[in-house]
Design an enzyme around this catalytic site. Structure first.
Site, mmCIF file in Angstrom:
data_model
loop_
_atom_site.group_PDB
_atom_site.id
_atom_site.type_symbol
_atom_site.label_atom_id
_atom_site.label_comp_id
_atom_site.label_asym_id
_atom_site.label_seq_id
_atom_site.Cartn_x
_atom_site.Cartn_y
_atom_site.Cartn_z
ATOM 1 C CB VAL A 1 -12.182 4.759 3.595
ATOM 2 C CG1 VAL A 1 -12.157 5.056 4.895
ATOM 3 C CG2 VAL A 1 -10.783 4.066 3.325
ATOM 4 C CB SER B 1 3.008 10.563 3.138
ATOM 5 O OG SER B 1 4.479 9.913 3.435
ATOM 6 C CE1 TYR C 1 1.320 5.211 2.729
ATOM 7 C CE2 TYR C 1 3.290 6.605 2.601
ATOM 8 C CZ TYR C 1 2.145 6.220 3.469
ATOM 9 O OH TYR C 1 1.923 7.063 4.546
ATOM 10 C CB ALA D 1 1.489 6.613 -6.916
ATOM 11 C CB SER D 2 -1.638 6.285 -2.573
ATOM 12 O OG SER D 2 -0.921 6.257 -1.744
ATOM 13 C CE LYS D 3 -0.721 8.341 2.679
ATOM 14 N NZ LYS D 3 -2.197 8.676 3.269
ATOM 15 C CB ILE E 1 4.556 9.282 12.671
ATOM 16 C CG1 ILE E 1 4.639 10.437 11.817
ATOM 17 C CG2 ILE E 1 4.178 9.545 13.770
ATOM 18 C CD1 ILE E 1 5.369 11.904 12.348
#
Length: 246
Positions: free
Chosen positions: A63, A141, A154, A156-158, A187
């Site tokens: 991806v 998230s 994480y 920052a990416s979300k 989860i």
């Protein structure tokens, strides 16, 4: 059969939450393109989906690489005829405090989680615009909304995925393409199963519903956003956190 004869492309669709999404959409009649970096896992999931009476095929993809995303979408269109639904689910974590975080760990998480969402969204928008319909659901998230120590990359990416979702939704709405995001909380996965009891209990104290979510909890909301039940919903982020973020 909310999605009968629709074609859904799910990145990271071979395992974990991605597999739960693939199964849930297939139960509603969707044909599934299982896209994953692990071809063996993707192929096994595709076989299971075919056993449910839908058409399914596995596609190996990276991806984080735009050409790989474009090639995959072209293969899916050749195989299935179109892409009606895109679920950008593929993601990784490399957790550590900022002062210890390597540039490589920052780049990897942003490349997969954010750039990967950009790559596949860009690749499917053109065919969706030609058919004047489509639904894109991005898996963000709650960490992208609230932040978390040790997860700067994480988060920052979300957070970027959420901003991307809102912007693209405004760009493509005139062509009847809806773009939404979900923001799962904690989860139950193989990762959370390995947490020490004290860490798990501390997490649970902050969740009003008093339990971790299940992959199916995420898949059910994605089904809603992928189907015509949400035909007047776009540019929205749905929290799936048991009340952690209210």
């Amino acid at each position: 059969m909310l999605l009968k004869d629709k074609v859904a492309l799910v990145t990271g669709g071979g395992q974990g939450i991605g597999k739960a999404i693939s199964v849930r959409l297939a139960k509603e009649g969707a044909n599934i393109a299982v896209c994953d970096i692990n071809m063996d896992i993707a192929s096994q999931t595709a076989k299971e989906l075919e056993g449910m009476g839908v058409k399914a095929a596995a596609f190996e993809t990276n991806v984080s690489d735009l050409k790989s995303a474009e090639d995959t979408v072209n293969k899916v269109v050749d195989n299935f005829g179109c892409v009606d639904i895109l679920v950008n689910n593929a993601g990784v974590t490399r957790d550590t405090l900022l002062m210890r975080m390597s540039e490589a760990d920052w780049d990897l998480v942003l490349s997969v989680n954010l750039k990967g969402t950009f790559n596949f969204s860009k690749a499917v928008v053109r065919p969706m615009m030609k058919q004047r319909s489509g639904a894109i659901v991005n898996v963000a998230s709650v960490i992208g909304l609230m932040g978390n120590a040790g997860q700067a990359n994480y988060a920052a990416s979300k957070a970027g995925v959420i901003g991307l979702t809102k912007s693209v939704a405004k760009e493509v709405a005139s062509r009847n393409i809806r773009v939404n995001a979900v923001a799962p909380g904690f989860i139950a996965t193989a990762m959370t199963d390995k947490l020490p009891d004290d860490v798990r209990n501390k997490m649970l104290e902050n969740i009003p519903l008093g339990r971790f979510g299940e992959p199916e909890d995420v898949a059910d909301v994605i089904l809603f956003l992928a189907s015509d039940l949400s035909r007047y919903v776009t540019g929205t982020v749905v929290n799936i956190s048991g009340g952690l973020v209210t």
